[in-house]
Scaffold this motif. Structure first.
Motif, PDB file in Angstrom:
ATOM      1  N   VAL A  98      -0.921   0.013  -3.898  1.00 28.75           N
ATOM      2  CA  VAL A  98      -1.951  -1.006  -4.095  1.00 28.75           C
ATOM      3  C   VAL A  98      -3.231  -0.540  -3.409  1.00 28.75           C
ATOM      4  O   VAL A  98      -3.209  -0.076  -2.271  1.00 28.75           O
ATOM      5  CB  VAL A  98      -1.482  -2.374  -3.555  1.00 28.75           C
ATOM      6  N   LYS A  99      -4.347  -0.642  -4.108  1.00 29.74           N
ATOM      7  CA  LYS A  99      -5.626  -0.124  -3.609  1.00 29.74           C
ATOM      8  C   LYS A  99      -6.599  -1.209  -3.170  1.00 29.74           C
ATOM      9  O   LYS A  99      -7.572  -0.917  -2.479  1.00 29.74           O
ATOM     10  CB  LYS A  99      -6.305   0.735  -4.688  1.00 29.74           C
ATOM     11  N   HIS A 100      -6.376  -2.453  -3.578  1.00 32.98           N
ATOM     12  CA  HIS A 100      -7.297  -3.537  -3.224  1.00 32.98           C
ATOM     13  C   HIS A 100      -6.495  -4.723  -2.723  1.00 32.98           C
ATOM     14  O   HIS A 100      -5.646  -5.251  -3.451  1.00 32.98           O
ATOM     15  CB  HIS A 100      -8.136  -3.960  -4.433  1.00 32.98           C
ATOM     16  N   LEU A 101      -6.770  -5.129  -1.493  1.00 35.19           N
ATOM     17  CA  LEU A 101      -6.068  -6.265  -0.900  1.00 35.19           C
ATOM     18  C   LEU A 101      -7.069  -7.288  -0.391  1.00 35.19           C
ATOM     19  O   LEU A 101      -8.069  -6.939   0.240  1.00 35.19           O
ATOM     20  CB  LEU A 101      -5.209  -5.817   0.285  1.00 35.19           C
ATOM     21  N   GLU A 112      -6.712   0.771   5.463  1.00 37.41           N
ATOM     22  CA  GLU A 112      -7.782   1.608   4.908  1.00 37.41           C
ATOM     23  C   GLU A 112      -7.480   3.088   5.099  1.00 37.41           C
ATOM     24  O   GLU A 112      -7.749   3.897   4.214  1.00 37.41           O
ATOM     25  CB  GLU A 112      -9.120   1.219   5.526  1.00 37.41           C
ATOM     26  N   ALA A 169      -6.320   2.037   1.070  1.00 36.18           N
ATOM     27  CA  ALA A 169      -6.605   0.754   0.435  1.00 36.18           C
ATOM     28  C   ALA A 169      -7.979   0.236   0.831  1.00 36.18           C
ATOM     29  O   ALA A 169      -8.474   0.530   1.913  1.00 36.18           O
ATOM     30  CB  ALA A 169      -5.547  -0.274   0.825  1.00 36.18           C
ATOM     31  N   VAL A 201       0.831  -1.208   0.000  1.00 38.38           N
ATOM     32  CA  VAL A 201       0.000   0.000   0.000  1.00 38.38           C
ATOM     33  C   VAL A 201       0.866   1.258   0.000  1.00 38.38           C
ATOM     34  O   VAL A 201       0.655   2.163  -0.798  1.00 38.38           O
ATOM     35  CB  VAL A 201      -0.978  -0.021   1.198  1.00 38.38           C
TER      36      VAL A 201
END
Length: 177
Positions: free
Chosen positions: A22-25, A46, A50, A17
């Motif tokens: 990276v925005k989606h985990l 968050e 993310a 992140v």
């Protein structure tokens, strides 16, 4: 990230992140959101921007893993797999019962093979296996752990030979407990 709520999984998630945006985990572990520190990790990630999903899934359970992978929304397709799950049950070789072997081999070796089989038809940018230096050099009382990690290294070679994304990171000592 398998083992995503553990120490190493959390460190990697934070790095993805903060350093790579990276925005989606999707973080998985056997305990999922009930794992110690999972909610704090979610809030931290968050707050850094993310979207985080934490799911209880034993990656050694092929059917449970298949269902999880199939449930990934098409709008946010799986683009990378990071396998950081693992367990220890150290003991000298004569003390390693089938149960003690399975306790270590299942979350590392079986889960890695299931991830390979269930994602080999997908276009992945990365398939990263978190191995250990013990697979290369061995360690006293860790025959089961060394074998599991040697398998991860071999799986990376197997995938690469087939033109699939794969890396195996042989970790040494690190400071977090």
């Amino acid at each position: 990230i398998t083992g995503g709520t553990g120490t190493l999984g959390g460190l990697v998630a934070r790095h993805l992140v903060s350093a790579h945006g990276v925005k989606h985990l999707l973080l998985t572990s056997r305990q999922g959101p009930a794992a110690a520190g999972a909610e704090a990790l979610r809030h931290e990630l968050e707050a850094a921007g993310a979207e985080v999903t934490i799911v209880a899934c034993d990656a050694a359970d092929r059917e449970a893993l298949r269902l999880l992978l199939e449930a990934i929304p098409a709008a946010q397709p799986l683009t990378a797999v990071l396998h950081a799950a693992g367990a220890l049950d150290d003991g000298v070789l004569p003390a390693l019962t089938p149960e003690r072997l399975d306790k270590v081999l299942a979350p590392k070796l079986d889960a890695a093979w299931h991830l390979h089989e269930l994602t080999r038809e997908r276009e992945l940018a990365a398939f990263v296996l978190f191995s250990s230096i013990s697979g290369l050099f061995g360690a006293p009382g860790q025959a089961n752990y060394a074998a599991a990690n040697a398998f991860l290294d071999a799986l990376a070679h197997h995938r690469q030979a087939r033109g699939l994304a794969a890396s195996s990171l042989a970790w040494g000592y690190w400071s977090q407990a």
